[in-house]
Scaffold this active site. Structure first.
Site, PDB file in Angstrom:
ATOM      1  CB  SER A  33      44.918 -16.111  47.588  1.00  0.00           C
ATOM      2  OG  SER A  33      44.902 -16.288  48.977  1.00  0.00           O
TER       3      SER A  33
ATOM      4  CG  HIS B 246      34.838 -13.047  53.438  1.00  0.00           C
ATOM      5  ND1 HIS B 246      35.854 -13.945  53.741  1.00  0.00           N
ATOM      6  CD2 HIS B 246      35.454 -11.878  53.150  1.00  0.00           C
ATOM      7  CE1 HIS B 246      37.016 -13.364  53.613  1.00  0.00           C
ATOM      8  NE2 HIS B 246      36.812 -12.087  53.257  1.00  0.00           N
TER       9      HIS B 246
END
Lengths: 365, 171, 364, 635
Positions: free
Chosen positions: D337, D380
């Site tokens: 990431s 999310h």
């Protein structure tokens, strides 16, 4: 042949005598042989006379009336002399130990060591030849003086016995170029090696440039050389400067030789170890046991055993202690970030400023 | 010329110097004692080579090269024994001094003060120089030779030599 | 006959030259070995020279005719001794040459056999019925010399064995040969070396010969000595580097600097000038011996002197030639200069023979 | 005539006559011939000497000199290596060894010597016996290394003629490195040049036995550090024993080298990485100066300082963790990431998305027939760019990747310095891989599948980077498109002009804003917040079994549990505007990105603590703010 001998008698005798002495020299130089017998004869022949002269001088000038008085009661004299010497050294030892370390430790260290057994001796002659750094003492192997023993005065070390004859012994002074002894500085406990230079100032070698040695600082014997008991004064630093490669150049004025030499102490000490006799070397060499370890001494071990370090190691050590003081584990998430500006040994996590007082962060996720 | 020849030969005939062996021994020992003892108190007197002066004196007076050689070598060897050097250095040098002193004594009036002074000076210089040569050649030491200093001490020794020889004459 | 005259009648010029050479030799031995394990070689050599002088005097006082008469005895003893060496000799560097004596001294028989050969040749050639050499005689004397030679080669010590040849050669040359004999010798001279190389020579001897031809082939091995010797001599230059200053010698690049290669160290330390002086002395020595041969009272004396001269010339040629790289390395010593008891004594004995002849020159 | 003749068996008279034949004249011509022969022989010999001594004297003098004169080097001490404040990182120390001259060794002295120096006497006797069998008498035997000052004093006091003249001291200089492998990969180590190395161009100018830098700074700046050896010429004998010194040229020591490393930061980074595998790099994005560089596991260069023992060497070389590898510049790993900011930049710059782009994350999404999971199984919810970065939403970046072509991503990655060497002054830096259609065709002769882009979008797939590249790239991004070449030596001549790329500062600002949120707004690294410091960063966790580097290195060893754990990454910088420091931490097998964040936090904290320590607060305030490269974030 006869005619020849008559005509050239003088020359022949000269040549024979010269060649004989050359051979003698060659024997000593080439094979490291020592013609001890000749020396013994000469010393036993001449030294008693020197002793008489010295006694007469001491008598007439009255400089040493105490010594004279004690001469009358010989046994008493011997006993008192040696106890006086021991006391002086004890005193000196205590002074130095107390000056540098804490009282309790010094006393404990002193208790664990037996005081040196010494014998008083007089210097009764110098070695012949103008630049000789050798003297003769009036005590010899009859009095227990042996090769390799230390010769000191309460003011400082003087030299060591290099050969002992029945009634006299030969001592090289610490200013002799072949002399060396282990020394240690008073403040920073730096170990070094004292070497004679042939004149009145001695050099101390093997002190790293990084070490601190101040002018005027005292040096003491370290005991490393197994000749001098640890803790005897040696002298004061006169010059200390950084050397070219690694080692400092430290010059020192020996304190033992300053007030004209007349009487000295020979360190007999019961803990001297004797080396077994061997047919080649009839003289025994006296070695002291290793000195007790000095907790303050630095650089006593090689790099791999871990006492030499660079700034990097010290930095790492400092941060480690700082972290430990704050209970911080490096690289681990904690609620409180570390403060690296706190002194490492404070042991306090008190915030010195407002930053750390900020409330803890919200928990993750 | 005859006069000078006579002058050269005169002493040889006139004074046949005899020294009792005991006196010789005592004087030699005294000289060595002087050298090992006095410098304890007066350091600069270590440059006064009493054994050398005694050697020179006896060799000059005995006029016998063999005697000179024996006296020189004995005194030198004792001196060596009391030093830290290998035995033989002073011995060799003093042997040579004794030999040459005895040899030249046959040519000079050894009672003459001026000549004694010169010989004292010369032999001191000779002694120091030869010792230096020996130390360099045999012991491999690399000492410097300070000619000026040696000159000065030579004069000192020569100055001492004159009265000393005079005193020894009386023995 | 032969009045034994006083010591004054010895050949003093010869003695003077001999002693000068010995002195040079001793000096050189000292210089080459003063800080090595052989550092007492020089006084040993002095001892040998002194003993040699005594032997010389002793030998010159016995009439050489008496000695000639005893040749068969000497010859027999020599052969027996050589055999003894082969059986009980001390082995040094792979060869048995020495019989151990008292106090660390060794006795090299083959050196003394030279004397016997000289006497043998002298006697044999003197006893010839005719004035020239019959082939039978030739073969006979050849055989007589070949036996000890073979025994010495067996030790193995080729150099010393070869040194017997010039004695015979000079003798035969003086007597004279017929053409046929010359041819025979020529043939043998061609065939013998080849067969010797094939069958007799040891490997190390072959290596020496090869390295003589081309020393740079194996500079660390068998050519080492030749190269180092040449460097030593060459770096000496005109005036030499001075006593104990020779770098090759003092730093031990030269092997055995006090025996076989003493002339290399001499050349290094004394230079061309020293070499010429030394060689000049040797030349005078030879000429003095030859002159004694000419003045000899009889043939026997002449043969003895010429035998000695021939032997010495051979030694010089081979040893000095080896030092300058013009001869193969055959470990034979330089007479009078090389350290070594047996060779020194044998040379003094030969000179004693020469003096012996000289002392009796006024015969009749 | 009283001739004493031997008894003969027969014909005595005849023999006597024969023996006494005195006609020697017959041979006079032949004797003369012998004389001429002698003359010839002597001339032959003299000519030999003439040729050697007079004609070729020079040649042989030269040969003799070459025989006996040897040059011996006097080793020059290497320069010290210092940190940016001239604190010593690498020093030299002198060490003494005691040798016994066996030539004049008296065996009865051994006991005293052993006692004085604390040596096992029987051991020494045994060694001496072995030595006697194999070595020449003049060769000395080393009986103790690294003498302490006390032992030196003992040796000096007793080595005189009167006691033990057989004792001799030899002096050597050794490199003194920090202990425990501190900064060992930056510094490298020295060693004797090896035979294979001598055949390479880099080392060709050295000679057998030279001590040279073999890795790291020691190698890179060997010429500066090394100094010039002196030499002394000595006379040796046929066995190489020195007899006399002819002349001597002193060595000139090497120059000291100031690194950009800051020991404070380095120490903290080292402590943070203790007992972990991975790497930490801290650099100043305003100049490219490396402030700290750690790679773990490491090795102790002191073991290399002398002659390394083969046991130690084998232990280091055969260690499966490969301690010799400098992971900071030589590990090629998927960035995970931490690569997302660059994806975002690529997407924004290429116009694939705009600020208002929003995605719904339900815990995963399907692309090209395959389901890709988000790290948060629950999802999310609605995610915009800021939230995507703060919470590192994978689904958001899958979509970004899907919208942006691989070549656009590759172009932006290359702009940021990925896929190429950063040019740091250390040997052995690797390039990493930035996949693109061209790359795939060149290496695999296959076309790029769009599905692969989805993996690259979260820093996986074929993409590999080094920690240094990541720090370098992030620093440049935080600076608004200014990339300085990373370097380790503090010397103006190493400053190269930066690579400036025109990027849209508004885009950069919104990405950096997201990075601020990661730490300070309850993002993935919220636990590593630093109050009072605008600390921005990005976590990352990357699978390791799939990437090229690990494949290459693990084939010989079976995969372990460890190998399936994800690598934890964190890249952080501070402050948000005008970043002064970028720190990357790679924590191999650290599982979760947040695991690496505290490492970075500690380093950054130490940087600012040090700054407040060395610079009075008033002075800091007085420094005028630099012109801001991009507008303040609109929150």
């Amino acid at each position: 042949m006869e005619i020849f001998l008559n005509r050239y008698r003088n020359l022949t005798v000269l040549l024979v005598v010269l060649v004989a002495q050359l051979l003698l020299l060659a024997f000593q130089v080439k094979s490291n042989g020592d013609v001890r017998l000749i020396r013994v004869w000469a010393v036993t022949g001449v030294m008693p006379l020197a002793r008489v002269v010295e006694a007469v001088r001491a008598n007439t000038t009255g400089f040493f009336s105490e010594y004279l008085v004690l001469l009358d009661v010989k046994e008493e004299n011997k006993r008192l002399k040696s106890s006086l010497g021991s006391l002086k050294m004890e005193n000196q030892f205590l002074k130095t130990e107390l000056a540098t370390a804490d009282r309790a430790r010094a006393l404990a260290a002193f208790q664990s060591r037996s005081p040196s057994r010494t014998i008083a001796a007089r210097i009764i002659g110098t070695g012949t030849g103008a630049n000789s750094k050798v003297v003769f003492l009036d005590r010899g192997s009859n009095a227990g003086v042996g090769k390799g023993m230390a010769v000191v005065t309460p003011d400082g070390i003087v030299g060591k016995v290099i050969s002992s004859y029945p009634s006299a012994s030969q001592v090289i002074l610490i200013t002799d170029p072949t002399f060396a002894a282990g020394v240690i500085s008073q403040k920073s406990r730096v170990h070094g090696t004292l070497k004679g230079q042939g004149h009145s100032i001695c050099l101390i070698e093997y002190i790293q440039n990084e070490e601190q040695v101040a002018v005027g600082e005292w040096f003491y014997t370290s005991g490393d050389d197994r000749v001098f008991p640890k803790g005897l004064p040696v002298g004061q630093v006169k010059i200390a400067r950084s050397g070219k490669m690694f080692f400092k150049e430290v010059f020192l004025v020996p304190s033992g030789l300053q007030q004209g030499l007349e009487e000295v102490l020979v360190v007999l000490e019961g803990v001297h170890q004797t080396i077994p006799d061997s047919p080649e070397t009839p003289q025994t060499l006296h070695l002291l046991p290793a000195p007790p370890p000095d907790p303050n001494a630095a650089g006593q071990h090689g790099v791999l055993s871990g006492n030499l370090s660079t700034d990097a190691d010290q930095m790492l050590e400092k941060y480690k202690r700082t972290g430990a003081a704050q209970g911080h584990v490096f690289g681990q998430a904690g609620n409180k970030p570390p403060n690296f500006n706190l002194p490492p040994d404070s042991g306090s996590v008190q915030p010195p400023d407002g930053k750390a007082a900020v409330p803890a962060n919200p928990p993750l996720r | 010329m005859t006069e000078s020849g006579d002058w050269l030969l005169r002493p040889r005939r006139k004074h046949q110097y005899r020294l009792r062996p005991v006196a010789l021994l005592l004087v030699a020992v005294a000289a060595i004692l002087f050298q090992i003892y006095v410098p304890l108190f007066f350091h600069y007197l270590s440059y006064l080579e009493m054994p050398l002066l005694v050697t020179v004196y006896f060799s000059l007076m005995r006029r016998e090269p063999v005697a000179g050689v024996l006296i020189g070598s004995s005194i030198g060897l004792v001196q060596d024994s009391l030093s830290h050097n290998p035995i033989g250095m002073f011995g060799i040098v003093k042997t040579l001094v004794g030999y040459f002193a005895a040899s030249v004594s046959q040519r000079f009036d050894v009672q003459n003060t001026g000549i004694r002074f010169l010989l004292g000076f010369f032999f001191f210089f000779f002694h120091q120089f030869f010792y230096w040569v020996l130390a360099n050649a045999l012991l491999g030491q690399t000492l410097g030779f300070d000619a000026l200093q040696t000159l000065v001490f030579g004069l000192l020794n020569a100055t001492v030599a004159v009265p000393l020889f005079h005193v020894l004459d009386k023995l | 006959m032969a009045h034994y005259r006083s010591i004054r009648d010895l050949d003093w010029p010869l003695m003077l030259i001999t002693l000068s050479l010995c002195a040079l030799g001793i000096l050189q031995i000292y210089s080459a070995t003063h800080d090595t394990v052989w550092k007492d070689a020089w006084w040993k050599q002095m001892l040998f020279v002194s003993v040699g002088l005594l032997l010389l005097w002793f030998v010159s006082s016995i009439d050489y005719h008496t000695l000639l008469g005893q040749v068969p005895l000497f010859y027999g003893v020599s052969v027996v001794l050589l055999l003894t060496v082969l059986l009980v000799g001390t082995k040094v560097f792979g060869s048995r040459r020495w019989i151990p004596l008292f106090a660390g001294f060794h006795f090299q028989v083959s050196e003394f056999v030279k004397l016997v050969i000289i006497l043998l040749v002298a006697r044999y050639l003197t006893e010839l019925k005719s004035d020239h050499l019959e082939t039978r005689d030739f073969l006979k004397i050849g055989g007589l010399v070949a036996l000890p030679m073979a025994l010495v080669i067996k030790q193995p010590d080729l150099g010393t064995a070869l040194s017997y040849l010039p004695i015979v050669a000079v003798g035969i040359f003086l007597v004279g040969l017929s053409w046929r004999q010359v041819l025979l010798i020529g043939f043998l001279a061609l065939v013998l070396p080849v067969t010797a190389y094939q069958f007799v020579l040891q490997d190390y001897q072959k290596a020496r010969l090869v390295s003589f031809l081309n020393p740079e082939l194996d500079p660390r091995g068998s050519g080492y000595q030749v190269i180092q010797s040449q460097i030593a001599v060459g770096s000496g230059g005109m005036w030499g580097l001075g006593v104990t200053r020779g770098t090759q010698t003092q730093l031990r690049f030269l092997p055995v600097p006090h025996t076989d290669f003493i002339f290399a160290t001499f050349g290094e330390e004394h230079g061309f000038v020293g070499v010429v002086v030394a060689l000049g002395l040797y030349f005078l020595l030879l000429m003095q011996i030859v002159q004694n041969a000419q003045a000899a009272p009889d043939r026997a004396g002449m043969f003895i002197c010429m035998g000695v001269a021939g032997l010495l010339l051979f030694h010089l040629l081979v040893n000095v030639g080896m030092v300058v790289g013009r001869m193969p390395i055959t470990g034979i010593p330089l007479p009078l200069m090389s350290a070594g008891g047996s060779s020194t004594l044998s040379v003094f004995l030969m000179l004693g023979l020469v003096n012996n002849v000289r002392l009796r020159r006024f015969v009749n | 005539m009283p001739v004493k003749l031997i008894r003969t068996d027969h014909d005595q008279e005849e023999r006597v006559k024969l023996i006494l034949r005195d006609d020697t004249k017959f041979a006079s011509v032949k004797i003369a011939f012998f004389q001429y022969l002698s003359v010839a022989v002597f001339l032959f010999l003299v000519s030999g000497f003439w040729q050697l001594q007079v004609q070729n004297q020079e040649y042989y003098i030269d040969r003799a000199a070459r025989n006996r004169i040897r040059s011996q080097p006097i080793l020059a001490p290497r320069g010290k290596i210092l940190d940016r404040d001239s604190r010593v990182i690498v020093d030299n120390h002198s060490s003494f060894s005691l040798i016994l001259a066996r030539e004049n060794l008296k065996t009865e002295h051994l006991k005293s010597i052993c006692e004085g120096l604390d040596i096992d006497c029987d051991d020494l006797r045994e060694r001496l016996r072995r030595f006697d069998r194999t070595r020449a008498k003049y060769e000395s035997i080393v009986i103790k290394d690294e003498l302490t000052p006390g032992e030196l004093a003992f040796v000096e006091a007793h080595r005189g003629q009167d006691t033990f003249p057989e004792m001799e001291l030899i002096h050597a200089q050794r490199r003194l490195y920090p202990r425990n492998g501190f900064a060992s990969h930056v510094i490298g180590y020295t060693g004797e040049v090896s035979d294979p190395e001598l055949n390479t161009t880099e080392f060709a100018r050295f000679r057998q036995g030279d001590i040279i830098g073999k890795a790291g700074i020691e190698r890179q700046y060997n010429d500066i550090l090394m100094g010039v050896d002196g030499q002394r010429r000595v006379i040796v004998d046929n066995r190489g024993r020195v007899h006399k010194v002819i002349d001597k040229k002193e060595a000139s020591s090497g120059r000291n080298l100031n690194l950009t490393i800051d020991l404070d930061l380095q120490a903290v980074a080292e402590l943070a990485m203790e007992n972990r595998r991975g790497a930490v790099i801290a650099l100043d994005p305003r100049s490219g100066e490396i402030l700290a560089m750690v790679s773990r596991p490491s090795y102790d260069p002191n073991k290399f300082a002398g002659r390394i023992r083969s046991k130690d060497w084998n232990e280091i070389r055969d260690n499966p963790d490969n301690p010799l590898l400098n992971r900071a510049i030589q590990a090629q790993l998927a960035p995970g990431s931490t690569f997302k900011p660059f994806i975002a930049m690529a997407a924004l710059d290429s116009g694939a998305i705009d600020d208002s782009f929003t995605v719904h994350c339900g815990g995963g999404a399907s692309f090209y027939g395959r389901y890709f999971k988000c790290h948060a199984a629950k999802g999310h919810g609605s995610v915009d760019l800021h939230k995507g970065i703060v919470h590192s939403c994978d689904v958001f970046f899958y979509n970004l990747g899907n919208r942006t072509s691989i070549d656009k991503i590759a172009q932006w990655a290359e702009t940021a310095g990925f896929g190429q060497r950063t040019g740091i002054d250390l040997p052995g830096e690797v390039e990493g891989i930035v996949p693109s259609t061209r790359w795939k065709i060149r290496n695999y002769r296959q076309k790029w599948y769009a599905g692969e882009t989805i993996s690259v979008a979260i820093g996986q797939g074929a993409l590999t980077v080094t920690p240094l590249q990541l720090a370098h790239a992030t620093g440049g991004l935080a600076m608004g498109g200014v990339w300085y070449r990373p370097h380790l030596v503090r010397d103006p001549s190493h400053q190269t002009p930066p690579r400036r790329v025109k990027i849209d500062l508004a885009h950069a600002a919104s990405v950096i804003d997201g990075l601020y949120g990661v730490v300070n707004e309850g993002g993935t690294a919220a636990r590593s917040r630093l109050p009072g410091i605008e600390f921005c960063g990005k976590t990352g966790s990357a699978q390791r079994v799939s990437n090229e580097f690990m494949k290459a290195h693990r084939q010989k060893n079976p995969l372990t549990e460890e190998d399936f754990k994800d690598n934890a990454w964190f890249v952080g910088f501070a402050p948000r505007q005008d970043p002064e420091i970028v720190v990357v931490a790679l924590y191999e097998s650290g599982e979760h990105g947040p695991e690496a964040a505290p490492i970075v936090r500690d380093v950054i904290k130490s940087y600012f603590d040090k700054k407040s320590r060395t610079t009075p607060a008033t002075v800091v305030a007085a420094v005028p703010l630099r012109q801001q490269p991009f507008p303040p974030p609109q929150r």
